[in-house]
Write a protein that holds these residues in place. Structure first.
Motif, short mmCIF file in Angstrom:
data_model
loop_
_atom_site.label_atom_id
_atom_site.label_comp_id
_atom_site.label_asym_id
_atom_site.label_seq_id
_atom_site.Cartn_x
_atom_site.Cartn_y
_atom_site.Cartn_z
N THR A 73 0.84 -1.20 0.00
CA THR A 73 0.00 0.00 0.00
C THR A 73 0.87 1.25 0.00
O THR A 73 0.61 2.20 -0.75
CB THR A 73 -0.93 0.00 1.22
OG1 THR A 73 -1.73 -1.18 1.18
CG2 THR A 73 -1.82 1.22 1.25
N ALA A 74 1.90 1.26 0.82
CA ALA A 74 2.80 2.41 0.87
C ALA A 74 3.50 2.61 -0.47
O ALA A 74 3.62 3.73 -0.96
CB ALA A 74 3.83 2.23 1.99
N ALA A 75 3.95 1.52 -1.08
CA ALA A 75 4.62 1.61 -2.38
C ALA A 75 3.67 2.12 -3.44
O ALA A 75 4.05 2.93 -4.30
CB ALA A 75 5.19 0.25 -2.77
N ALA A 76 2.41 1.70 -3.40
CA ALA A 76 1.42 2.16 -4.38
C ALA A 76 1.12 3.65 -4.20
O ALA A 76 1.06 4.40 -5.18
CB ALA A 76 0.14 1.33 -4.25
N VAL A 81 1.80 9.19 -6.15
CA VAL A 81 2.14 10.59 -5.88
C VAL A 81 3.34 11.03 -6.72
O VAL A 81 3.35 12.12 -7.31
CB VAL A 81 2.41 10.81 -4.38
CG1 VAL A 81 3.03 12.17 -4.11
CG2 VAL A 81 1.12 10.65 -3.59
N VAL A 82 4.34 10.17 -6.81
CA VAL A 82 5.53 10.51 -7.61
C VAL A 82 5.15 10.69 -9.07
O VAL A 82 5.61 11.63 -9.72
CB VAL A 82 6.63 9.44 -7.43
CG1 VAL A 82 7.71 9.57 -8.49
CG2 VAL A 82 7.23 9.54 -6.05
N ALA A 83 4.29 9.83 -9.60
CA ALA A 83 3.90 9.95 -11.01
C ALA A 83 3.15 11.25 -11.27
O ALA A 83 3.43 11.96 -12.24
CB ALA A 83 3.04 8.75 -11.41
N VAL A 84 2.23 11.59 -10.38
CA VAL A 84 1.44 12.81 -10.57
C VAL A 84 2.30 14.06 -10.42
O VAL A 84 2.11 15.04 -11.14
CB VAL A 84 0.24 12.84 -9.58
CG1 VAL A 84 -0.45 14.18 -9.55
CG2 VAL A 84 -0.76 11.75 -9.95
N ALA A 150 -1.39 4.53 -12.82
CA ALA A 150 -0.23 3.85 -13.41
C ALA A 150 0.95 3.85 -12.45
O ALA A 150 1.65 2.84 -12.30
CB ALA A 150 0.16 4.53 -14.72
N GLY A 151 1.17 4.96 -11.76
CA GLY A 151 2.25 5.03 -10.78
C GLY A 151 2.02 4.11 -9.60
O GLY A 151 2.94 3.46 -9.10
N ALA A 152 0.76 4.01 -9.15
CA ALA A 152 0.43 3.12 -8.05
C ALA A 152 0.64 1.67 -8.45
O ALA A 152 1.19 0.87 -7.68
CB ALA A 152 -1.02 3.35 -7.61
N TRP A 159 7.21 -3.29 -5.46
CA TRP A 159 7.24 -3.82 -4.10
C TRP A 159 7.16 -5.34 -4.11
O TRP A 159 7.89 -6.01 -3.40
CB TRP A 159 6.10 -3.24 -3.26
CG TRP A 159 6.03 -3.87 -1.91
CD1 TRP A 159 5.15 -4.82 -1.50
CD2 TRP A 159 6.90 -3.64 -0.81
NE1 TRP A 159 5.41 -5.18 -0.20
CE2 TRP A 159 6.49 -4.47 0.25
CE3 TRP A 159 7.99 -2.81 -0.60
CZ2 TRP A 159 7.11 -4.49 1.48
CZ3 TRP A 159 8.62 -2.83 0.62
CH2 TRP A 159 8.18 -3.65 1.64
N GLY A 160 6.26 -5.87 -4.92
CA GLY A 160 6.13 -7.33 -5.02
C GLY A 160 7.41 -7.97 -5.52
O GLY A 160 7.84 -9.01 -5.03
N SER A 161 8.05 -7.33 -6.49
CA SER A 161 9.31 -7.84 -7.02
C SER A 161 10.41 -7.78 -5.97
O SER A 161 11.20 -8.71 -5.81
CB SER A 161 9.71 -7.03 -8.24
OG SER A 161 10.99 -7.38 -8.68
N TYR A 162 10.44 -6.69 -5.21
CA TYR A 162 11.44 -6.53 -4.14
C TYR A 162 11.24 -7.59 -3.07
O TYR A 162 12.18 -8.22 -2.62
CB TYR A 162 11.31 -5.12 -3.54
CG TYR A 162 12.07 -4.93 -2.26
CD1 TYR A 162 13.46 -4.80 -2.28
CD2 TYR A 162 11.41 -4.87 -1.04
CE1 TYR A 162 14.16 -4.63 -1.10
CE2 TYR A 162 12.10 -4.69 0.13
CZ TYR A 162 13.47 -4.57 0.10
OH TYR A 162 14.15 -4.40 1.26
N ARG A 163 9.98 -7.81 -2.67
CA ARG A 163 9.69 -8.81 -1.63
C ARG A 163 10.09 -10.21 -2.09
O ARG A 163 10.65 -10.98 -1.33
CB ARG A 163 8.21 -8.79 -1.27
CG ARG A 163 7.77 -7.58 -0.52
CD ARG A 163 8.13 -7.66 0.91
NE ARG A 163 7.43 -8.81 1.50
CZ ARG A 163 7.63 -9.22 2.72
NH1 ARG A 163 8.47 -8.59 3.49
NH2 ARG A 163 7.00 -10.26 3.19
N SER A 164 9.77 -10.55 -3.33
CA SER A 164 10.10 -11.90 -3.80
C SER A 164 11.60 -12.08 -3.96
O SER A 164 12.13 -13.16 -3.73
CB SER A 164 9.37 -12.22 -5.10
OG SER A 164 9.84 -11.40 -6.14
N SER A 165 12.32 -11.02 -4.32
CA SER A 165 13.78 -11.15 -4.45
C SER A 165 14.43 -11.29 -3.08
O SER A 165 15.42 -11.97 -2.93
CB SER A 165 14.37 -9.96 -5.19
OG SER A 165 14.30 -8.79 -4.41
#
Length: 170
Positions: A73-76, A81-84, A150-152, A159-165
């Protein structure tokens, strides 16, 4: 503190209070001789191996936990926010500003090549005219919603990729 120290009240002022609060263990009956040697009673399943703080939820077969969803949720939110916020800054950086196209910028080069390709003018609805319009007036609400979504999505996927790695490293 050990159970023996709690029972005797040694080592801690709350020892006798803890003894009163802790449930007394029931003695196992002789009927449990066919049970496994995990120290379990007929009502209790065998104890699982202890998981320390470093390996909490690290097994890929574990169900997702609170920290997984909170991180996603935080990553989304951060990604949205960063995209906007980043797209208007990017338009300004490339040269599509509120006051017009900046001199000697990428936007000026794009405008020049578009004008040469179209016989001296920049056609309405072209990429350069749309970008300049967004740079001068800002992004519309639907565009901000689309960029935020799109940014979310990108933030959640990262985040999912980071967690799985992190799971496969250890």
């Amino acid at each position: 503190m050990s159970a023996r120290a709690i029972e005797s009240g040694e080592g801690h002022a709350l020892g006798s209070l803890l003894l009163e609060l802790l449930p007394e263990e029931e003695e196992e009956s002789s009927e449990s001789s066919n049970q496994t040697s995990y120290g379990s009673s007929p009502r209790k399943p065998p104890k699982e191996p202890h998981q320390g703080p470093d390996d909490f939820g690290s097994d890929p077969r574990d169900p997702p936990n609170f920290y997984h969803y909170a991180g996603m949720t935080a990553a989304a939110v951060i990604g949205g926010v960063v995209a906007v916020r980043a797209v208007p800054e990017l338009l300004d950086t490339v040269g599509f500003t509120r006051t017009g196209i900046s001199h000697s910028s990428l936007a000026a080069k794009m405008m020049s090549s578009t004008a040469r390709a179209n016989g001296g003018g920049v056609p309405s609805g072209s990429l350069v005219s749309n970008l300049q319009s967004k740079g001068a007036t800002g992004l519309s609400t639907p565009t901000n919603i689309l960029l935020g979504s799109a940014g979310a999505l990108l933030g959640a996927l990262l985040w999912g990729s980071y967690r799985s790695s992190r799971r496969t490293q250890y």
